[in-house]
Scaffold this motif. Structure first.
Motif, mmCIF file in Angstrom:
data_model
loop_
_atom_site.group_PDB
_atom_site.id
_atom_site.type_symbol
_atom_site.label_atom_id
_atom_site.label_comp_id
_atom_site.label_asym_id
_atom_site.label_seq_id
_atom_site.Cartn_x
_atom_site.Cartn_y
_atom_site.Cartn_z
ATOM 1 N N ARG A 7 0.894 -1.345 0.075
ATOM 2 C CA ARG A 7 0.154 -0.117 0.096
ATOM 3 C C ARG A 7 0.941 1.219 0.180
ATOM 4 N N ASP A 268 -9.055 0.332 2.774
ATOM 5 C CA ASP A 268 -8.408 0.038 1.394
ATOM 6 C C ASP A 268 -9.557 0.586 0.376
ATOM 7 N N TRP A 271 -10.384 4.276 0.486
ATOM 8 C CA TRP A 271 -9.117 5.263 0.171
ATOM 9 C C TRP A 271 -8.953 5.100 -1.479
ATOM 10 N N ALA A 272 -9.386 3.891 -1.881
ATOM 11 C CA ALA A 272 -9.500 3.933 -3.485
ATOM 12 C C ALA A 272 -10.586 4.754 -4.042
ATOM 13 N N ASN A 275 -9.414 8.620 -3.606
ATOM 14 C CA ASN A 275 -8.513 8.848 -4.737
ATOM 15 C C ASN A 275 -9.169 9.033 -6.046
#
Length: 277
Positions: A7, A268, A271-272, A275
């Motif tokens: 990561r 995760d 976060w993806a 972004n």
């Protein structure tokens, strides 16, 4: 061992809870044997934990303080065993309000300090963090664990928590702690009613806007039990994952949890999405 290398370094970090206590609210007594504690820590790292947080004193509502000597007896053997088995790059945090305990833990191999009193219980704590150059978590807490849930009261919980955390961050800076080594924790469940906790979760971006890294610790906490029909704390992993997702989208960097695998996935994915946006 850890999935951290897969990561990005600026992504959300999972801090895995390892309570070496007989009386923590959801897992007290489970990891009092050092070898069992080490095995559980290694499992959490394999599940995707980035940081291990070890504590020898429960801070659940109604808990009584534990002497530094007893905290050291509980945590130091586990820290030493773990440091022999995990890379130096894997952070270990000592969860204590005692500078004596923190110093002994750092000497044994810990690399972070997690202080639920934000350096107020022991005036030597901030100076110790500065001296050793280690990250320190500064948490908001109204009252002391033994009595903090008896009558929590705020006029504006978000403003008051932000003011307190900003003041403690300035105290840490004045003591010589580098800004990038200060983490702020709103202290969910520490001297707060359910409405206070929810208001803070809805305003995490205001805490992030203070300019320091933010840590969120909601794992298995009681305010979620009431919302989720009174289930047992160990059944609150999905609820905790929901708050982890909220936190990532608000800019929170570190999540202190019992259930690593589920929260790793939630962090995760959030976060993806963040972004992609």
């Amino acid at each position: 061992m850890s999935q951290a290398s897969q990561r990005t370094s600026d992504g959300p970090q999972i801090m895995a809870i390892l309570n070496l206590t007989p009386d923590s609210f959801s897992d007290g007594g489970q990891y009092r044997d050092p070898e069992q504690a080490v095995r559980h820590a290694l499992t959490m790292l394999a599940e995707g934990a980035d940081i291990l947080d070890l504590g020898g004193e429960s801070t659940r509502p109604g808990s009584k303080s534990v002497t530094p000597q007893e905290q050291e007896r509980r945590v130091l053997p586990v820290i030493r065993r773990l440091r022999e088995q995990i890379p130096e790059s894997v952070p270990m945090s000592i969860d204590t309000t005692s500078a004596r305990v923190a110093r002994a833990a750092l000497d044994a191999g810990a690399t972070w300090i997690n202080d639920t009193s934000a350096g107020l219980d022991d005036p030597q704590m901030l100076a110790l963090a500065a001296e050793r150059g280690v990250p320190i978590v500064l948490m908001h807490r109204q009252g002391i664990p033994e009595t903090m849930q008896q009558a929590p009261s705020y006029k504006d919980v978000v403003a008051e928590v932000c003011h307190h955390l900003a003041a403690r961050a300035q105290a840490a800076l004045a003591a010589g702690v580098e800004a990038d080594r200060i983490l702020l924790d709103p202290g969910i469940g520490f001297g707060k009613l359910a409405a206070h906790n929810l208001a803070l979760l809805a305003a995490l971006d205001r805490i992030v806007a203070l300019g320091f890294q933010v840590l969120l610790g909601t794992s298995r906490k009681g305010f979620m039990r009431a919302i989720c029909g009174g289930v047992e704390p160990t059944q609150l992993m999905p609820a905790t994952c929901a708050t982890t997702t909220l936190g990532v989208m608000s800019g929170v960097r570190v999540f202190r949890v019992h259930d690593v695998a589920g929260n790793r996935q939630a962090a995760d994915i959030a976060w993806a999405v963040r972004n992609a946006g």
